[in-house]
Structure formats: C-alpha cells, structure tokens
Design a protein around this motif. Sequence first.
Motif, short mmCIF file in Angstrom:
data_model
loop_
_atom_site.label_atom_id
_atom_site.label_comp_id
_atom_site.label_asym_id
_atom_site.label_seq_id
_atom_site.Cartn_x
_atom_site.Cartn_y
_atom_site.Cartn_z
N THR A 77 0.79 -1.24 0.00
CA THR A 77 0.00 0.00 0.00
C THR A 77 0.82 1.29 0.00
O THR A 77 0.25 2.36 -0.21
CB THR A 77 -0.94 0.03 1.23
OG1 THR A 77 -0.16 -0.06 2.43
CG2 THR A 77 -1.93 -1.13 1.18
N SER A 78 2.12 1.21 0.20
CA SER A 78 2.93 2.43 0.28
C SER A 78 2.99 3.23 -1.02
O SER A 78 2.79 4.44 -1.01
CB SER A 78 4.34 2.12 0.77
OG SER A 78 4.29 1.79 2.14
N PRO A 79 3.29 2.60 -2.15
CA PRO A 79 3.34 3.40 -3.38
C PRO A 79 1.95 3.86 -3.80
O PRO A 79 0.95 3.18 -3.53
CB PRO A 79 3.90 2.44 -4.44
CG PRO A 79 4.37 1.24 -3.71
CD PRO A 79 3.66 1.21 -2.39
N ASP A 80 1.89 4.99 -4.47
CA ASP A 80 0.61 5.47 -4.99
C ASP A 80 0.09 4.53 -6.07
O ASP A 80 -1.11 4.26 -6.14
CB ASP A 80 0.77 6.89 -5.55
CG ASP A 80 -0.55 7.45 -6.03
OD1 ASP A 80 -1.53 7.43 -5.26
OD2 ASP A 80 -0.62 7.87 -7.20
N SER A 81 0.99 4.02 -6.89
CA SER A 81 0.61 3.14 -7.99
C SER A 81 0.32 1.72 -7.49
O SER A 81 1.16 1.11 -6.84
CB SER A 81 1.77 3.08 -9.00
OG SER A 81 1.65 1.96 -9.83
N PRO A 82 -0.87 1.19 -7.79
CA PRO A 82 -1.17 -0.18 -7.38
C PRO A 82 -0.21 -1.22 -7.96
O PRO A 82 0.20 -2.15 -7.27
CB PRO A 82 -2.59 -0.41 -7.90
CG PRO A 82 -3.18 0.96 -7.94
CD PRO A 82 -2.06 1.84 -8.37
N ILE A 83 0.18 -1.07 -9.23
CA ILE A 83 1.08 -2.04 -9.84
C ILE A 83 2.45 -1.98 -9.17
O ILE A 83 3.11 -3.00 -8.96
CB ILE A 83 1.16 -1.88 -11.38
CG1 ILE A 83 1.61 -3.18 -12.06
CG2 ILE A 83 2.06 -0.76 -11.80
CD1 ILE A 83 0.51 -4.14 -12.36
N ALA A 84 2.87 -0.77 -8.78
CA ALA A 84 4.15 -0.62 -8.05
C ALA A 84 4.04 -1.27 -6.67
O ALA A 84 4.99 -1.89 -6.19
CB ALA A 84 4.52 0.85 -7.93
N GLY A 85 2.87 -1.17 -6.04
CA GLY A 85 2.67 -1.81 -4.74
C GLY A 85 2.74 -3.32 -4.84
O GLY A 85 3.35 -3.99 -4.00
N LEU A 86 2.15 -3.88 -5.90
CA LEU A 86 2.23 -5.33 -6.11
C LEU A 86 3.67 -5.76 -6.35
O LEU A 86 4.13 -6.77 -5.82
CB LEU A 86 1.33 -5.75 -7.28
CG LEU A 86 -0.17 -5.61 -7.04
CD1 LEU A 86 -0.94 -5.78 -8.34
CD2 LEU A 86 -0.65 -6.60 -5.99
N ARG A 87 4.39 -4.98 -7.15
CA ARG A 87 5.80 -5.29 -7.41
C ARG A 87 6.62 -5.21 -6.12
O ARG A 87 7.42 -6.10 -5.82
CB ARG A 87 6.36 -4.33 -8.46
CG ARG A 87 7.79 -4.68 -8.90
CD ARG A 87 8.28 -3.78 -10.03
NE ARG A 87 7.35 -3.62 -11.12
CZ ARG A 87 7.15 -4.50 -12.10
NH1 ARG A 87 7.82 -5.63 -12.11
NH2 ARG A 87 6.28 -4.26 -13.05
N ASP A 88 6.40 -4.15 -5.34
CA ASP A 88 7.12 -4.00 -4.06
C ASP A 88 6.83 -5.17 -3.12
O ASP A 88 7.71 -5.66 -2.43
CB ASP A 88 6.76 -2.68 -3.37
CG ASP A 88 7.37 -1.46 -4.05
OD1 ASP A 88 8.15 -1.62 -5.01
OD2 ASP A 88 7.03 -0.34 -3.62
N LEU A 89 5.58 -5.60 -3.11
CA LEU A 89 5.19 -6.73 -2.27
C LEU A 89 6.00 -7.97 -2.63
O LEU A 89 6.60 -8.61 -1.77
CB LEU A 89 3.69 -7.02 -2.43
CG LEU A 89 3.18 -8.33 -1.81
CD1 LEU A 89 3.30 -8.30 -0.30
CD2 LEU A 89 1.76 -8.60 -2.25
N LEU A 90 6.03 -8.32 -3.91
CA LEU A 90 6.69 -9.55 -4.34
C LEU A 90 8.21 -9.43 -4.28
O LEU A 90 8.88 -10.34 -3.77
CB LEU A 90 6.23 -9.94 -5.75
CG LEU A 90 4.77 -10.38 -5.86
CD1 LEU A 90 4.41 -10.67 -7.30
CD2 LEU A 90 4.49 -11.59 -4.99
N VAL A 91 8.76 -8.35 -4.78
CA VAL A 91 10.22 -8.19 -4.77
C VAL A 91 10.72 -8.09 -3.33
O VAL A 91 11.81 -8.57 -3.00
CB VAL A 91 10.66 -6.98 -5.62
CG1 VAL A 91 12.14 -6.66 -5.45
CG2 VAL A 91 10.35 -7.23 -7.10
N GLY A 92 9.89 -7.55 -2.45
CA GLY A 92 10.26 -7.43 -1.04
C GLY A 92 10.38 -8.76 -0.32
O GLY A 92 10.92 -8.83 0.79
N LEU A 93 9.90 -9.82 -0.94
CA LEU A 93 10.03 -11.16 -0.35
C LEU A 93 11.41 -11.76 -0.61
O LEU A 93 11.71 -12.84 -0.11
CB LEU A 93 8.98 -12.11 -0.95
CG LEU A 93 7.52 -11.76 -0.69
CD1 LEU A 93 6.62 -12.70 -1.49
CD2 LEU A 93 7.19 -11.83 0.79
#
Length: 194
Positions: free
Chosen positions: A75-91
């Motif tokens: 939820t941190s990035p404004d962009s939903p697609i960026a949030g999904l990317r951050d979620l997965l790459v953050g793993l």
Amino acid sequence: MARPREFDRDEALEKAINVFWAQGFAATTTDDLRDAMGIGRQSFYNTFGDKRQVYLEALRAYQRRSTSAQLARLTSPDSPIAGLRDLLVGLVPEDDARRGLGCMGIGSVIEFGSSDAELVEMRDKVGPVLGGGLIERIRDGQARGEIDASLDPAETAAYIQVSMSGLQTAARAGAGASELQQIANFTVDRLRAR
C-alpha cells in the motif's frame, strides 16, 4: 518467594523465532531453544510452557510482523502495480543466508500441512487479511487502467498469494536473488493492462 525472571521475555521469544524459522518445529529441541534463548529449564517451562506453546507464540509473532510488512509494501506506493511489485520483490532479501530461510509461515505449512487444526486456524485468520488488501489494490489498479480489467480481483489475489508461496519456497531451496526478482517482476507484468 519466587525469584524474578532474569531475562527479557520479548528478546527470548525473538531468539525462539529465529531457531524455529531456521530449523522448523520437529528438528528443534527444547535444549536448542533454551540455549538460543539463554534461559534455564525451569524459567523456560514457567514462562513459555512447552516447545509447542513457544512455537505457536513465535509463529503468531512472525505472522503479525510479516503480514504487516507485506501490507505496508503493498500500500505504500501510490501506484497499485508498483505496490504489487514491491510486495513480491520485497520477499527476496539480497542476503543469501536470510533469503535461504524462506518464510516461517510457509515452513509450517510444508511441515504440518493441514494436519494441525490450530495451525490451520492461524493461517485462516492471516490469509484473508493480505487477500483483502490485494483485492482492494487490484480493483484500484483496474480503475486506474494499470491492471487488466478482465481479471477477476479475487482470483488474481489468490494467484499472487500462491506466487508469494512459490517465491519463498524457491528461496528456501536456494534460488538466487536475481532469479527470484525476475520471477516477481514477471508475475506482476502479467497483470498489466494491455
């Protein structure tokens, strides 16, 4: 008169999390825990009960922390697609040793499957929290034109959660950071509006 505890309970629990995360439940002995926690046998039993109780408490603490971090990345990035990317790459930690631990929650699923009702109940409480956040973020991405509008948000959220499990299992199996990051990016790119 009872002697006061001579250790920090939260610190001891954190050490127990690390032991269970690295070794799993079955491979961890009470002595492994006590040694890592730096506490005596009687203090261990008086404070935490038995090995299973420590495991349940450690897993709950781990799940709260990891779910909170995952939702923050989502939820941190404004962009939903960026949030999904951050979620997965953050793993995917860069540190080989940390990445090799995978996920303690996934480890419990692999070790126990659905045979332990209490663990299943714990998973059933955590999964929908992240799933709900994913659905909301996917719908937002569809409304903004970032995510393919033909995708069903609930199915897509389930796909992402399964992808998360796969990434963490592959990390535990020794997959490298760049390989896992490529898979994370590939997963997110499949969701983009065309």
